[in-house]
Structure formats: C-alpha cells, structure tokens
Design an enzyme around this catalytic site. Structure first.
Site, PDB file in Angstrom:
ATOM      1  CB  ILE A 254      -0.185  -1.791  -7.370  1.00 23.63           C
ATOM      2  CG1 ILE A 254      -0.846  -0.628  -8.124  1.00 23.63           C
ATOM      3  CG2 ILE A 254      -0.827  -1.988  -6.019  1.00 23.63           C
ATOM      4  CD1 ILE A 254      -2.168  -0.978  -8.723  1.00 23.63           C
TER       5      ILE A 254
ATOM      6  CG  ASP B  69     -25.293   9.933  -6.713  1.00 19.07           C
ATOM      7  OD1 ASP B  69     -24.374   9.090  -6.773  1.00 19.07           O
ATOM      8  OD2 ASP B  69     -25.456  10.705  -5.755  1.00 19.07           O
TER       9      ASP B  69
ATOM     10  CB  ALA C 201      -4.070  -0.822  -4.399  1.00 17.55           C
TER      11      ALA C 201
ATOM     12  CG  ASP D 189      -2.064   0.902   1.179  1.00 19.48           C
ATOM     13  OD1 ASP D 189      -3.200   0.422   1.283  1.00 19.48           O
ATOM     14  OD2 ASP D 189      -1.859   2.133   1.018  1.00 19.48           O
TER      15      ASP D 189
ATOM     16  CE1 TYR E 217     -13.205   3.353  -8.216  1.00 16.07           C
ATOM     17  CE2 TYR E 217     -15.614   3.411  -8.256  1.00 16.07           C
ATOM     18  CZ  TYR E 217     -14.429   2.865  -7.793  1.00 16.07           C
ATOM     19  OH  TYR E 217     -14.476   1.806  -6.907  1.00 16.07           O
TER      20      TYR E 217
HETATM   21  N1  UDP Z   1     -25.210  10.808  -0.189  1.00 12.92           N
HETATM   22  C1  UDP Z   1     -25.857  11.871   0.391  1.00 12.92           C
HETATM   23  N2  UDP Z   1     -25.133  12.704   1.211  1.00 12.92           N
HETATM   24  C2  UDP Z   1     -23.804  12.531   1.441  1.00 12.92           C
HETATM   25  C3  UDP Z   1     -23.161  11.424   0.835  1.00 12.92           C
HETATM   26  C4  UDP Z   1     -23.893  10.588   0.027  1.00 12.92           C
HETATM   27  O1  UDP Z   1     -27.041  12.088   0.196  1.00 12.92           O
HETATM   28  O2  UDP Z   1     -23.214  13.349   2.159  1.00 12.92           O
HETATM   29  C5  UDP Z   1     -25.982   9.890  -1.036  1.00 12.92           C
HETATM   30  C6  UDP Z   1     -25.439   9.714  -2.438  1.00 12.92           C
HETATM   31  O3  UDP Z   1     -25.982  10.701  -3.287  1.00 12.92           O
HETATM   32  C7  UDP Z   1     -25.907   8.299  -2.777  1.00 12.92           C
HETATM   33  C8  UDP Z   1     -25.892   7.590  -1.428  1.00 12.92           C
HETATM   34  O4  UDP Z   1     -25.911   8.617  -0.438  1.00 12.92           O
HETATM   35  O5  UDP Z   1     -27.235   8.333  -3.248  1.00 12.92           O
HETATM   36  C9  UDP Z   1     -24.673   6.721  -1.221  1.00 12.92           C
HETATM   37  O6  UDP Z   1     -23.534   7.496  -1.527  1.00 12.92           O
HETATM   38  P1  UDP Z   1     -22.049   7.010  -1.260  1.00 12.92           P
HETATM   39  O7  UDP Z   1     -21.130   8.103  -1.688  1.00 12.92           O
HETATM   40  O8  UDP Z   1     -21.919   6.547   0.159  1.00 12.92           O
HETATM   41  O9  UDP Z   1     -21.881   5.730  -2.192  1.00 12.92           O
HETATM   42  P2  UDP Z   1     -22.120   5.533  -3.777  1.00 12.92           P
HETATM   43  O10 UDP Z   1     -23.517   5.016  -3.909  1.00 12.92           O
HETATM   44  O11 UDP Z   1     -21.897   6.845  -4.433  1.00 12.92           O
HETATM   45  O12 UDP Z   1     -21.112   4.508  -4.140  1.00 12.92           O
END
Ligand code: UDP
Length: 328
Positions: free
Chosen positions: A55, A285, A77, A34, A144
């Site tokens: 890595i 999202d 990682a 790491d 990502y």
């Molecule tokens: N989320 C939120 N407020 C925050 C962080 C995340 O409303 O401060 C929401 C985000 O829009 C998603 C869900 O929570 O709908 C999960 O987000 P997270 O970043 O934990 O994981 P992801 O689903 O993006 O991998």
C-alpha cells in the site's frame, strides 16, 4: 466508471474478501491491492482485479490511480497480530501508519478523496464504561492499537487540511463467514476459528486465556459481529461519505459473550464436545469489550442481520467444514 471503481487494500484478507464480494454484488468495480503477506490469493473474488503489491508503493499507486478512475479507497490492509506488535513495533508502525500515509498522499495527488478505514476496538484499551461509545476515552494498550489510532488522527488532519473525506470503523470482534469467504489466518490467534479446529479434528482442545476475570463465568467477554454486517457498514459508508463529517463508528452487536459461552455454542452447533485447557491471562486482554453501535445505526442506518451468536458460529462452522484445508 469513477463512481463505481473502488480500491480495496487488503482485499485478500478476511474482512476485505467479504467486503469485495459485497461490492461486486452491488455493481461496483473492485481493484484489490494486497501483498499476500497474510492474505490469500484465492480469497480474492474472481471478478475483482487483483494487484500484488504494498500500500505504500508510490510508483505502483501512481500507475493504479492514473490507469483507473478510482472513486474511493477501502483500507483494510494492516498487520494485526497483537503480540507481534509489541515485540516488533517497527513493522507495525511502518505498515499501518507510514505506508498508510503514502497511500493517502497518492490519493491526494490523483484526486481521490474518499477513504473508509478499518480501525479497532483496541484503541479504547481497558474500558471504564460498557457498552463503549465512540466518545469513550482512548488508551491503546499495544502497538497494534496505537498504530490504528495514530492513523485515525492522520485522517482527521488530512480531512481538515486537504479535504480528505473519511469514515473510520472501530471493529469489535469480527466473526462468521459467507458461503465462499471465511476467517483464516496464519498463525491463527482468533477464538472462533481456533475453537472450530477441535470438531474439525485439527486440535484436541482449546486454550482459555484466563478464567479469573471479574465476569459471569470468569472468562473474557467480547462483542462478536458478523463479517457480512461489517461489510454492509462499509457500503453504507461509501454511499453517505460526502454528506458525513469524517465520522468514527463502533461496529458491534451490543451484546457480550464469554469465551466459555462461545465454546458452548460451538459445541452445540458442531455436536461435538470441545475440551478446554485453562491458561494464564493473555497480556493486554481487557475483561469486557462490548460496543454501543447506536451512532452507526442512527447515522448510517446500519442494521446488523446476525444478532445472535448461534447464527454467527453456524456460518463459520459451515465454511470451515467446506474448507478444511483453507483455500486450497
Ligand atoms: N481467547 C482464548 N483462547 C484462544 C484465543 C482467544 O481464550 O485460543 C480469548 C482471548 O483471550 C479473548 C477472546 O478469546 O478474551 C477473543 O480473542 P480474539 O483473539 O479472538 O480477539 P480479540 O478480542 O483479542 O480481538
């Protein structure tokens, strides 16, 4: 020792630290590689051997593979911040894709043929069918997700051409903590640790990114899966990898919870009111991400222990209460 030595890349990170803990408990010898860019030195179990490095560092990898009889690599990682990935794709592709290929090449050169790879539900993009099966079409919405998806493809090619045996896990929302290891990112972007900052008195409120989605309360639905259950799946993958045909598995509980439901559960467990502020939607999202993990259950015999949101949030709350200053 060859059967028992595992190289864990990213073993100082959230899921890597928990997986290392489990591997050690099952009698494996673990080498953690790491670069501590986002990981924490103190998140590496004291019984694991720790190497600070990248890595993709071929000379370091050469020394590691020459000096140890490494049976398999569990490759956690990665750079994982979705927003940064879109503004700095170069770094994401360099780390998650190019350096990953260097790792595979070093494995091949030294006769290590087994790899378990952490991928993500982000490879699906906006789903058409929920729960999402592994056969669902893939359309990552950000760099990502793309970097992970491209590496999945690299693994297929290295499997067909060079005999690399791989198991790919597409995680849904990893959450929860063990007694000693927990979720701690800097910057923190994940929902549950951000919510828990309010009862820990480290924030005054939690932002909700969008309350106008087409869901039961207008907030996004996600499938939260406990980090220990994810770690267990990796152990099962290691055990079965030779007899499997380079499979890809979703890891989720199959039940979705809205952002507001997660907040309500955290209020109930912490016995604290958690004020919210409604913010605009976060770009990229999807409204709903829920996994079908039938394939992992059927083929690996994976059986998650944490099937309810309460126990996941409880484990996280317990860890954060004990680690208010993180690992320090
Ligand atoms: N989320 C939120 N407020 C925050 C962080 C995340 O409303 O401060 C929401 C985000 O829009 C998603 C869900 O929570 O709908 C999960 O987000 P997270 O970043 O934990 O994981 P992801 O689903 O993006 O991998």
């Amino acid at each position: 020792m060859r059967d028992k030595t595992i190289l864990v890349t990213g073993g100082a990170g959230y899921i890597g630290s928990v997986c290392t803990e489990l591997l050690l408990a099952r009698g494996y010898h673990v080498i953690v590689l790491d670069n501590l860019k986002t990981g924490h030195r103190k998140a590496v179990h004291p019984k694991a051997e720790f190497i600070n490095g990248n890595i993709g560092n071929k000379s370091l990898l050469g020394r590691l593979f020459n000096g140890n009889s490494i049976r398999a690599v569990i490759h956690f990682a990665a750079e994982t911040l979705v927003t940064a990935a879109n503004t700095q794709p170069q770094s994401y592709l360099a780390n998650n894709l190019v350096q990953g290929i260097h790792l595979l090449d070093s494995m091949l050169k030294h006769g290590c043929r087994q790899i378990v790879f952490s991928s993500t539900a982000a490879v699906y993009g906006e789903p058409n069918d929920v729960p999402i099966k592994e056969t669902h079409n893939t359309n990552p919405l950000n760099a990502y997700g793309d970097s992970k998806f491209m590496f999945e493809k690299v693994l297929k090619h290295y499997g067909n051409a060079y005999g690399i045996k791989s198991v790919v896990f597409r995680y849904f929302n990893a959450a929860g903590c063990t007694k000693h290891y927990g979720e701690l990112h800097n910057p923190e972007t994940h929902l549950l640790p951000l919510i828990l900052r309010v009862p820990l008195r480290q924030s005054d409120y939690i932002n909700i990114f969008g309350d106008d989605y087409d869901t039961r309360d207008g907030t996004c639905i996600r499938d939260y899966v406990h980090v220990s259950d994810i770690a267990n799946a990796h152990l099962l993958a290691l055990e079965g990898i030779e007899d499997l045909n380079n499979p890809t598995y979703n890891l989720g509980n199959g039940t979705g919870f809205t952002v507001k439901e997660v907040i309500a559960t955290a209020e109930q467990i912490s016995q604290c009111t958690i004020p919210v502020r409604i913010q605009p939607r976060r770009p990229g999202d999807p409204a709903v991400l829920v996994a079908s993990s039938d394939k992992a259950r059927e083929q690996l015999g994976w059986n998650p222990n944490y099937t309810d949101l309460e126990s996941i949030v409880e484990s996280s709350w317990a860890w954060h209460l004990r680690h208010k200053d993180g690992y320090d």
